[in-house]
Design a protein around this motif. Structure first.
Motif, short mmCIF file in Angstrom:
data_model
loop_
_atom_site.label_atom_id
_atom_site.label_comp_id
_atom_site.label_asym_id
_atom_site.label_seq_id
_atom_site.Cartn_x
_atom_site.Cartn_y
_atom_site.Cartn_z
N GLU A 141 0.90 -1.10 0.03
CA GLU A 141 -0.10 -0.01 0.13
C GLU A 141 0.81 1.32 -0.01
OE1 GLU A 141 -3.56 2.20 2.75
OE2 GLU A 141 -2.60 0.21 3.20
N ALA A 142 1.90 1.17 0.93
CA ALA A 142 2.87 2.31 0.99
C ALA A 142 3.57 2.24 -0.53
CB ALA A 142 3.84 2.17 1.96
N ALA A 143 3.92 1.38 -1.23
CA ALA A 143 4.71 1.34 -2.52
C ALA A 143 3.81 2.27 -3.39
CB ALA A 143 5.06 -0.01 -3.02
N GLN A 144 2.37 2.12 -3.48
CA GLN A 144 1.52 2.77 -4.40
C GLN A 144 1.23 4.25 -4.12
OE1 GLN A 144 0.89 0.62 -7.03
NE2 GLN A 144 1.90 -0.80 -5.76
N SER A 145 1.75 4.80 -3.10
CA SER A 145 1.47 6.21 -2.85
C SER A 145 2.53 7.08 -3.37
CB SER A 145 1.77 6.44 -1.32
OG SER A 145 1.36 7.87 -0.99
N SER A 146 2.03 8.28 -3.78
CA SER A 146 2.62 9.17 -4.57
C SER A 146 2.83 10.41 -3.87
CB SER A 146 2.37 9.38 -5.93
OG SER A 146 0.81 10.06 -6.00
N THR A 147 2.66 10.35 -2.69
CA THR A 147 2.52 11.72 -1.98
C THR A 147 3.94 12.29 -1.48
OG1 THR A 147 2.23 10.71 0.37
CG2 THR A 147 0.36 11.15 -0.85
N HIS A 148 4.33 13.33 -1.14
CA HIS A 148 5.51 13.70 -0.64
C HIS A 148 6.14 12.81 0.43
CE1 HIS A 148 8.91 16.59 -0.04
NE2 HIS A 148 8.55 16.56 1.22
N ALA A 150 5.44 9.82 1.08
CA ALA A 150 5.38 8.41 0.81
C ALA A 150 6.81 7.55 1.01
CB ALA A 150 4.95 8.24 -0.40
N PHE A 151 7.72 8.51 0.88
CA PHE A 151 9.23 7.89 0.88
C PHE A 151 9.18 7.21 2.56
CE2 PHE A 151 13.22 8.54 2.90
CZ PHE A 151 14.54 7.77 1.97
N TRP A 152 8.98 8.27 3.45
CA TRP A 152 9.24 7.83 4.81
C TRP A 152 8.48 6.54 5.15
CZ3 TRP A 152 13.36 9.91 6.55
CH2 TRP A 152 13.65 11.29 6.01
N GLY A 153 7.13 6.63 4.75
CA GLY A 153 6.23 5.64 4.91
C GLY A 153 6.70 4.19 4.41
N ARG A 154 7.11 4.24 3.17
CA ARG A 154 7.80 3.00 2.46
C ARG A 154 8.95 2.48 3.36
NH1 ARG A 154 6.98 6.24 -2.23
NH2 ARG A 154 9.12 6.76 -2.22
N GLN A 155 9.88 3.30 3.65
CA GLN A 155 10.99 2.81 4.37
C GLN A 155 10.89 2.35 5.63
OE1 GLN A 155 13.77 2.38 2.48
NE2 GLN A 155 12.91 3.45 0.69
N GLN A 156 9.84 2.81 6.26
CA GLN A 156 9.46 2.67 7.76
C GLN A 156 8.69 1.15 7.66
OE1 GLN A 156 10.43 3.84 10.75
NE2 GLN A 156 9.94 2.00 11.18
N ARG A 157 7.86 0.90 6.66
CA ARG A 157 7.10 -0.36 6.44
C ARG A 157 8.25 -1.35 6.00
NH1 ARG A 157 2.55 0.31 9.13
NH2 ARG A 157 1.14 1.87 8.19
N PHE A 158 9.07 -1.30 5.49
CA PHE A 158 10.09 -2.13 4.88
C PHE A 158 10.90 -2.45 6.10
CE2 PHE A 158 14.50 -2.92 3.39
CZ PHE A 158 14.36 -4.23 2.98
#
Length: 283
Positions: A141-148, A150-158
Motif C-alpha cells: 500500500e505504501a509502495a503505491q503512494s505518490s505523496t511527498h 510516501a518515502f518515509w512510509g515506504r522505508q518504515q514499512r520495509f
C-alpha cells in the motif's frame, strides 16, 4: 525447512526499499529469468508454489516460506507453476556491507557495540506468517503512494518487515549460538561498571561458560572477557571526550579497579594513554 545459507547485512546503513507488489500466476506460467538485477529480491509465497533457481541452487517455495535472491546472480524458473500461485515480491538494496555465508563460505560480518548484523536465512519457513503477511500488505500500500511523505512510509514499512523476518528466524532454537551471544553481550553491556566473571555470566544465562565463550567467539570474534574489555575501553573514550573527570574517576566509572592498570590497557588498545587521548581531541 531449514537452509544453511545465511544472508547478513551490516547496519548502519540500513538496507533500503525499492519496490514491491503481490502477483498471481496461473497454472503454466513461470517466474521470469533475470541476470544481475542489482537489487535483492524477497519472495514470500501465499498459495501454490514457485520453482526458482539461482545459479547452481534451486528451491520450491511453498506457502508460508520466503526466499532471498541476490542482486549479482542469475535467477530463473526451474519449471512453470503447476497450480494457481500467489506471492509477494520485494526489491531492496543494501548500501552497506553484506554477505552470504554457508556451504564453503564462512561468515565474516559481525555486529559490534555500535553496529548491528541483520541475519536472515536465504530460505526460511515463516512461523509468524500472518503477521508478516499483514506487514507485506501495508508495504504494498505504501509502495503505491505518490505523496511527498510516501518515502518515509515506504522505508518504515520495509524496516518493520525486516524486523519481523529476523525475529521470526531468531525464535528458532536451532539458531542458539546467535541468541546466546547476544544475550551475553547485552548482560555485559548492562554490567560493565562492575566486576563480571565468566561464572557470573554462566549463572545469569544458565549455560556453561565454555559454551557461552564459543558462541561469542563465533558471533563477535572474541571471548566474553575480551568483549567486556573492548566495551569498557569504548565507554572510557566517551567519558574522556565528554567530561572533565580525572583519569582515576574515568577508570572507576568504566569498571577498572586500578588507574595504572586502566591506563596500560587503554594505551595498548588505542596507541596512546588516556590523558593524551583526551588532549588530542580537546585542543
Amino acid at each position: 525447512m531449514s537452509d544453511p545459507f545465511i544472508v547478513t547485512f551490516r547496519s548502519p546503513p540500513l538496507p533500503y526499499f525499492i519496490d514491491s507488489n503481490r502477483v498471481t500466476y496461473a497454472s503454466g506460467e513461470e517466474h521470469p529469468s533475470r541476470v544481475n538485477m542489482g537489487v535483492f529480491g524477497l519472495l514470500v509465497v501465499q498459495e501454490g508454489a514457485l520453482h526458482i533457481g539461482e545459479e547452481e541452487q534451486a528451491w520450491t517455495v511453498k506457502p508460508g516460506q520466503a526466499l532471498i535472491l541476490r542482486p549479482d546472480k542469475r535467477h530463473y524458473s526451474i519449471r512453470p507453476c503447476r497450480e494457481r500461485t500467489t506471492f509477494d515480491w520485494v526489491h531492496f538494496q543494501a548500501a552497506g556491507a553484506w554477505e552470504e555465508s554457508g556451504g564453503s563460505r564462512e561468515a565474516t560480518l559481525r555486529g559490534d557495540h555500535y553496529t548491528y548484523a541483520i541475519r536472515l536465512p536465504k530460505m526460511m519457513a515463516l512461523s509468524s506468517f500472518e503477521r508478516i503477511g499483514e506487514a507485506l500488505a501495508k508495504l504494498h500500500e505504501a509502495a503505491q503512494s505518490s505523496t511527498h511523505a510516501a518515502f518515509w512510509g515506504r522505508q518504515q514499512r520495509f524496516l518493520d518487515l525486516l524486523r519481523l523476518l529476523e525475529e521470526d528466524w531468531r525464535s528458532d532454537a536451532a539458531k542458539a549460538a546467535v541468541s546466546v551471544a547476544e544475550r551475553a553481550a547485552a548482560y555485559l553491556k548492562a554490567h560493565y561498571r562492575f566486576q563480571v566473571t565468566n561464572t557470573d555470566l554462566s549463572g545469569e544465562l544458565g549455560l556453561h561458560a565454555n559454551y557461552i565463550a564459543r558462541c561469542m567467539t563465533e558471533v563477535y570474534g572474541c571471548t566474553p572477557q575480551q568483549y567486556l574489555l573492548y566495551y569498557r575501553i569504548d565507554q572510557a573514550k566517551l567519558l574522556l571526550l565528554t567530561t572533565d573527570w580525572p583519569i582515576s574517576r574515568v577508570a572507576e566509572e568504566t569498571g577498572f579497579r586500578q588507574t595504572p592498570h586502566f591506563s596500560r590497557l587503554f594505551a595498548a588498545h588505542t596507541g596512546v594513554p588516556p590523558h593524551r587521548f583526551r588532549k588530542r581531541f580537546t585542543e
